[in-house]
Scaffold this motif. Structure first.
Motif, short mmCIF file in Angstrom:
data_model
loop_
_atom_site.label_atom_id
_atom_site.label_comp_id
_atom_site.label_asym_id
_atom_site.label_seq_id
_atom_site.Cartn_x
_atom_site.Cartn_y
_atom_site.Cartn_z
N THR A 60 0.83 -1.20 0.00
CA THR A 60 0.00 0.00 0.00
C THR A 60 0.87 1.25 0.00
OG1 THR A 60 -0.14 0.40 2.39
CG2 THR A 60 -1.57 -1.32 1.49
N GLN A 61 0.20 2.39 -0.03
CA GLN A 61 0.93 3.66 0.02
C GLN A 61 1.64 3.84 1.35
OE1 GLN A 61 -1.44 7.00 -2.10
NE2 GLN A 61 -2.98 5.61 -1.31
N GLY A 91 -3.30 0.65 -4.97
CA GLY A 91 -3.25 2.04 -5.41
C GLY A 91 -4.17 2.94 -4.61
N TRP A 92 -5.43 3.05 -5.06
CA TRP A 92 -6.36 4.00 -4.46
C TRP A 92 -7.12 3.42 -3.27
CZ3 TRP A 92 -11.36 2.29 -4.38
CH2 TRP A 92 -11.67 1.21 -5.22
N GLU A 95 -6.46 4.62 0.50
CA GLU A 95 -6.85 6.00 0.72
C GLU A 95 -8.37 6.13 0.76
OE1 GLU A 95 -8.38 9.84 -0.37
OE2 GLU A 95 -8.29 8.19 -1.80
N ALA A 96 -9.05 5.35 -0.07
CA ALA A 96 -10.51 5.38 -0.08
C ALA A 96 -11.10 4.86 1.22
CB ALA A 96 -11.04 4.57 -1.27
N LEU A 162 -2.58 11.07 -4.36
CA LEU A 162 -3.98 10.75 -4.57
C LEU A 162 -4.36 11.09 -6.00
CD1 LEU A 162 -5.49 12.18 -1.26
CD2 LEU A 162 -4.53 9.92 -1.69
N ARG A 163 -5.14 10.22 -6.59
CA ARG A 163 -5.56 10.43 -7.98
C ARG A 163 -6.95 11.06 -8.01
NH1 ARG A 163 -4.06 8.77 -12.89
NH2 ARG A 163 -2.46 7.40 -12.05
N ARG A 164 -7.00 12.26 -8.52
CA ARG A 164 -8.28 12.90 -8.80
C ARG A 164 -8.34 13.00 -10.34
NH1 ARG A 164 -8.40 11.69 -4.22
NH2 ARG A 164 -8.63 13.01 -2.39
N VAL A 167 -2.73 13.37 -10.68
CA VAL A 167 -2.13 12.77 -9.50
C VAL A 167 -1.36 13.83 -8.75
CG1 VAL A 167 -0.53 11.04 -8.62
CG2 VAL A 167 -1.96 10.51 -10.59
#
Length: 203
Positions: A60-61, A91-92, A95-96, A162-164, A167
């Motif tokens: 993970t991150q 990845g995401w 964080e989610a 974080l990807r919105r 990135v």
């Protein structure tokens, strides 16, 4: 020079360990409910049943989560949708998970998140039941009793990509307490934006 209670490197490690443990607990909660509904709804009327767990590691991150308990069924037909088969990096996802447990998410938003990670694999009834369990756990987490006293409070920001639409690095504001028995726990966290004195004041 004043002596620090915890060196910066050790503190960063402790913070990441605490976040990893939190994410691990929540991933396992979702997977337990996922297989329960898989067997009760998706495989209703079959003799298939649960068959313990297997362990996997997940990068993970915040570093590697080791020993993640993934449930399995007797027929070997269940595959968690939290990550693709043999995938070792989400990845995401972590964080989610944190964003979901921060304050302010509505039932509808939680439902959209659950639907996103589970995709079209399950029926609407399964998605709804998993959403209800996660929502209940979020409510319990936010209203859990805290210790009356904490020997130490740590406030720090952990930057992650974080990807919105693009990135970018954003900060996760973490409030971590050490109680009188020396046990560390995350008291709260907030996601997004750049670190600033104004946000810390609000926290």
């Amino acid at each position: 020079m004043s002596k620090r209670s915890i060196p910066n490197v050790d503190w960063a490690n402790q913070l990441e360990n605490a976040i990893r443990q939190f994410v691990k607990e929540k991933l396992e909660l979702i997977m337990r409910e996922e297989i329960k509904n898989f067997l009760e709804i998706e495989q209703a009327g079959t003799p298939n049943m649960r068959n313990g767990y297997y362990q996997r590691n997940l990068d993970t991150q915040y570093g590697r989560i080791e020993g993640l308990l993934v449930p399995r069924d007797r027929n070997g037909e269940f595959q968690t949708q939290l990550s693709a088969p043999y995938q070792r990096h989400t990845g995401w996802l972590e964080e989610a998970i944190i964003r979901m447990y921060q304050s302010g998410m509505s039932t509808r938003e939680i439902g959209k998140f659950i639907e996103r990670i589970l995709g079209s694999t399950y029926s609407p009834a399964t998605i709804s039941r998993i959403t209800d369990v996660v929502k209940e756990d979020i409510e319990k987490w936010h209203h859990r009793p805290l210790h009356k006293r904490y020997s130490v409070l740590y406030l720090d920001g952990l930057y992650v990509k974080l990807r919105r639409d693009t990135v970018e690095k954003e900060v996760i504001y973490v409030v971590l307490g050490v109680n009188e028995e020396g046990y560390r726990e995350i008291l709260d966290f907030f996601v997004g934006g750049q670190e600033s004195a104004y946000v810390w004041q609000e926290i």
